[in-house]
Design a protein around this motif. Sequence first.
Motif, PDB file in Angstrom:
ATOM      1  N   ALA A  53       0.837  -1.203   0.000  1.00  0.00           N
ATOM      2  CA  ALA A  53       0.000   0.000   0.000  1.00  0.00           C
ATOM      3  C   ALA A  53       0.870   1.250   0.000  1.00  0.00           C
ATOM      4  O   ALA A  53       0.581   2.229  -0.710  1.00  0.00           O
ATOM      5  N   ILE A  54       1.935   1.244   0.809  1.00  0.00           N
ATOM      6  CA  ILE A  54       2.858   2.388   0.853  1.00  0.00           C
ATOM      7  C   ILE A  54       3.504   2.590  -0.516  1.00  0.00           C
ATOM      8  O   ILE A  54       3.611   3.720  -1.003  1.00  0.00           O
ATOM      9  N   GLN A  55       3.919   1.484  -1.147  1.00  0.00           N
ATOM     10  CA  GLN A  55       4.526   1.573  -2.482  1.00  0.00           C
ATOM     11  C   GLN A  55       3.546   2.150  -3.500  1.00  0.00           C
ATOM     12  O   GLN A  55       3.920   2.985  -4.339  1.00  0.00           O
ATOM     13  N   THR A  56       2.289   1.706  -3.421  1.00  0.00           N
ATOM     14  CA  THR A  56       1.274   2.185  -4.360  1.00  0.00           C
ATOM     15  C   THR A  56       1.036   3.681  -4.184  1.00  0.00           C
ATOM     16  O   THR A  56       0.976   4.434  -5.163  1.00  0.00           O
ATOM     17  N   VAL A  57       0.887   4.106  -2.944  1.00  0.00           N
ATOM     18  CA  VAL A  57       0.658   5.532  -2.676  1.00  0.00           C
ATOM     19  C   VAL A  57       1.868   6.342  -3.128  1.00  0.00           C
ATOM     20  O   VAL A  57       1.723   7.404  -3.748  1.00  0.00           O
ATOM     21  N   TRP A  58       3.061   5.839  -2.852  1.00  0.00           N
ATOM     22  CA  TRP A  58       4.284   6.550  -3.244  1.00  0.00           C
ATOM     23  C   TRP A  58       4.380   6.687  -4.766  1.00  0.00           C
ATOM     24  O   TRP A  58       4.860   7.704  -5.275  1.00  0.00           O
ATOM     25  N   SER A  59       3.897   5.676  -5.491  1.00  0.00           N
ATOM     26  CA  SER A  59       3.956   5.702  -6.957  1.00  0.00           C
ATOM     27  C   SER A  59       3.054   6.779  -7.548  1.00  0.00           C
ATOM     28  O   SER A  59       3.176   7.117  -8.724  1.00  0.00           O
ATOM     29  N   ARG A  60       2.154   7.324  -6.741  1.00  0.00           N
ATOM     30  CA  ARG A  60       1.236   8.360  -7.230  1.00  0.00           C
ATOM     31  C   ARG A  60       1.767   9.767  -6.989  1.00  0.00           C
ATOM     32  O   ARG A  60       0.998  10.716  -6.875  1.00  0.00           O
ATOM     33  N   GLY A  61       3.089   9.893  -6.887  1.00  0.00           N
ATOM     34  CA  GLY A  61       3.667  11.230  -6.755  1.00  0.00           C
ATOM     35  C   GLY A  61       4.597  11.413  -5.584  1.00  0.00           C
ATOM     36  O   GLY A  61       4.855  12.543  -5.160  1.00  0.00           O
ATOM     37  N   GLY A  62       5.116  10.310  -5.045  1.00  0.00           N
ATOM     38  CA  GLY A  62       6.024  10.426  -3.914  1.00  0.00           C
ATOM     39  C   GLY A  62       5.308  10.912  -2.667  1.00  0.00           C
ATOM     40  O   GLY A  62       4.196  10.456  -2.361  1.00  0.00           O
ATOM     41  N   VAL A  63       5.915  11.866  -1.983  1.00  0.00           N
ATOM     42  CA  VAL A  63       5.311  12.413  -0.759  1.00  0.00           C
ATOM     43  C   VAL A  63       3.937  13.004  -1.054  1.00  0.00           C
ATOM     44  O   VAL A  63       2.998  12.864  -0.263  1.00  0.00           O
ATOM     45  N   ALA A  64       3.808  13.646  -2.226  1.00  0.00           N
ATOM     46  CA  ALA A  64       2.521  14.264  -2.598  1.00  0.00           C
ATOM     47  C   ALA A  64       1.403  13.237  -2.665  1.00  0.00           C
ATOM     48  O   ALA A  64       0.233  13.557  -2.430  1.00  0.00           O
ATOM     49  N   GLY A  65       1.754  11.980  -2.970  1.00  0.00           N
ATOM     50  CA  GLY A  65       0.745  10.923  -3.034  1.00  0.00           C
ATOM     51  C   GLY A  65       0.061  10.696  -1.703  1.00  0.00           C
ATOM     52  O   GLY A  65      -1.112  10.307  -1.650  1.00  0.00           O
ATOM     53  N   PHE A  66       0.780  10.948  -0.617  1.00  0.00           N
ATOM     54  CA  PHE A  66       0.213  10.752   0.716  1.00  0.00           C
ATOM     55  C   PHE A  66      -0.698  11.915   1.130  1.00  0.00           C
ATOM     56  O   PHE A  66      -1.352  11.859   2.174  1.00  0.00           O
ATOM     57  N   TYR A  67      -0.715  12.955   0.304  1.00  0.00           N
ATOM     58  CA  TYR A  67      -1.575  14.102   0.596  1.00  0.00           C
ATOM     59  C   TYR A  67      -2.685  14.258  -0.444  1.00  0.00           C
ATOM     60  O   TYR A  67      -3.275  15.323  -0.576  1.00  0.00           O
ATOM     61  N   GLN A  68      -2.979  13.164  -1.171  1.00  0.00           N
ATOM     62  CA  GLN A  68      -4.094  13.177  -2.118  1.00  0.00           C
ATOM     63  C   GLN A  68      -5.382  13.519  -1.388  1.00  0.00           C
ATOM     64  O   GLN A  68      -5.658  12.992  -0.308  1.00  0.00           O
ATOM     65  N   GLY A  69      -6.171  14.404  -1.986  1.00  0.00           N
ATOM     66  CA  GLY A  69      -7.454  14.758  -1.390  1.00  0.00           C
ATOM     67  C   GLY A  69      -7.362  15.796  -0.292  1.00  0.00           C
ATOM     68  O   GLY A  69      -8.381  16.197   0.274  1.00  0.00           O
ATOM     69  N   LEU A  70      -6.133  16.268   0.024  1.00  0.00           N
ATOM     70  CA  LEU A  70      -5.996  17.262   1.096  1.00  0.00           C
ATOM     71  C   LEU A  70      -6.641  18.586   0.702  1.00  0.00           C
ATOM     72  O   LEU A  70      -7.377  19.194   1.486  1.00  0.00           O
ATOM     73  N   ILE A  71      -6.348  19.008  -0.543  1.00  0.00           N
ATOM     74  CA  ILE A  71      -6.883  20.266  -1.055  1.00  0.00           C
ATOM     75  C   ILE A  71      -7.794  19.950  -2.238  1.00  0.00           C
ATOM     76  O   ILE A  71      -7.342  19.318  -3.199  1.00  0.00           O
ATOM     77  N   PRO A  72      -9.054  20.362  -2.216  1.00  0.00           N
ATOM     78  CA  PRO A  72      -9.696  21.163  -1.165  1.00  0.00           C
ATOM     79  C   PRO A  72     -10.468  20.341  -0.136  1.00  0.00           C
ATOM     80  O   PRO A  72     -10.846  20.856   0.898  1.00  0.00           O
ATOM     81  N   TRP A  73     -10.741  19.053  -0.454  1.00  0.00           N
ATOM     82  CA  TRP A  73     -11.745  18.313   0.311  1.00  0.00           C
ATOM     83  C   TRP A  73     -11.392  18.128   1.778  1.00  0.00           C
ATOM     84  O   TRP A  73     -12.229  18.355   2.666  1.00  0.00           O
ATOM     85  N   ALA A  74     -10.157  17.701   2.081  1.00  0.00           N
ATOM     86  CA  ALA A  74      -9.802  17.459   3.482  1.00  0.00           C
ATOM     87  C   ALA A  74      -9.778  18.764   4.272  1.00  0.00           C
ATOM     88  O   ALA A  74     -10.158  18.799   5.447  1.00  0.00           O
ATOM     89  N   TRP A  75      -9.324  19.860   3.639  1.00  0.00           N
ATOM     90  CA  TRP A  75      -9.308  21.154   4.331  1.00  0.00           C
ATOM     91  C   TRP A  75     -10.727  21.658   4.589  1.00  0.00           C
ATOM     92  O   TRP A  75     -11.023  22.175   5.666  1.00  0.00           O
ATOM     93  N   ILE A  76     -11.590  21.511   3.592  1.00  0.00           N
ATOM     94  CA  ILE A  76     -12.986  21.929   3.778  1.00  0.00           C
ATOM     95  C   ILE A  76     -13.626  21.109   4.888  1.00  0.00           C
ATOM     96  O   ILE A  76     -14.283  21.640   5.793  1.00  0.00           O
ATOM     97  N   GLU A  77     -13.394  19.793   4.828  1.00  0.00           N
ATOM     98  CA  GLU A  77     -13.978  18.901   5.825  1.00  0.00           C
ATOM     99  C   GLU A  77     -13.439  19.194   7.224  1.00  0.00           C
ATOM    100  O   GLU A  77     -14.199  19.300   8.188  1.00  0.00           O
ATOM    101  N   ALA A  78     -12.113  19.332   7.334  1.00  0.00           N
ATOM    102  CA  ALA A  78     -11.488  19.530   8.641  1.00  0.00           C
ATOM    103  C   ALA A  78     -11.947  20.824   9.306  1.00  0.00           C
ATOM    104  O   ALA A  78     -12.263  20.844  10.505  1.00  0.00           O
TER     105      ALA A  78
END
Length: 298
Positions: A53-78
């Motif tokens: 799972a970590i490898q898959t997420v990392w393949s989606r943009g490195g560190v940025a992959g772990f922040y998918q959905g942060l902007i705008p949805w997670a910020w709006i939600e939080a």
Amino acid sequence: MAIGKEPGQKGVSWSNIAVGAIMNMFEVTTLGQPLEVLKTQMAANRSQTMFQAIQTVWSRGGVAGFYQGLIPWAWIEASTKGAVLLFTASEIESTTTAMGVNPAVAGLLGGMGGGIVQAYATMGFCTCMKTAEITRHKQAAAGIKPPSTWAVFADIYRREGLAGINKGVNAVAVRQCTNWGSRMGFARLAESSIRKLKGKGEGEKLTPFEKILSSSIGGALATWNQPIEVVRVEMQSMAKSAERGEKKTILNTLQYIYKENGIKGLYRGVTPRIGLGIWQTVCMVSFADYVKAWVKGQ
């Protein structure tokens, strides 16, 4: 919510709205979103190990992959759910405590009430869109070019209206009710236990370490409801399956996951969720206490 009213305080503590929004924004922008992405990846792809799972997420943009959905949805939600949670839970907890209810039970009731209100008031569409953002790569695996986040939002709204945007909201409500009820209830119980072990009275303050330890215990024990979270992810996933059908309910989704992956499938992603639960509870219970105390002192 560990932030009750000061002795003699009357009326509603409106500052809890601002504190809740600030603390939830801090939580999700730091460790919260990476753990959320990893947890969702494992819950949606139940055959993967954590390393895969970590490898898959990392393949989606490195560190940025772990922040998918942060902007705008997670910020709006939080910013919205944190405000609603802290405000509602604090009012319920302080009111029930004043009525003589045990602190652990008051924390349980406050957390349950706050979790339910935040789910229906703010979380449905944001959680749906975050999950769509994280899981839509399954479409790419099927040879379909994934649409943009806003295109996903527009398509769901056009096809299913508000009901589609809030798909899985009942599962979210059950999860949040049990999440925060358990987190606050267990955290309060841990605080009471620590006070007894240390010989402290109810009015005496716990040390920062003791408060963080109590919140960590509450956050970790609250992950008993992981099957509800796996069901929620599956209901909101962008992946299609003839076996699941278009009409997803909590019950038929639970049956589908059990049939496909057994009991283990219902607990996929529990390890990162333990970390997430601890961090959320520390932020929204322990850290929020200190921020609230600072606000009152200004």
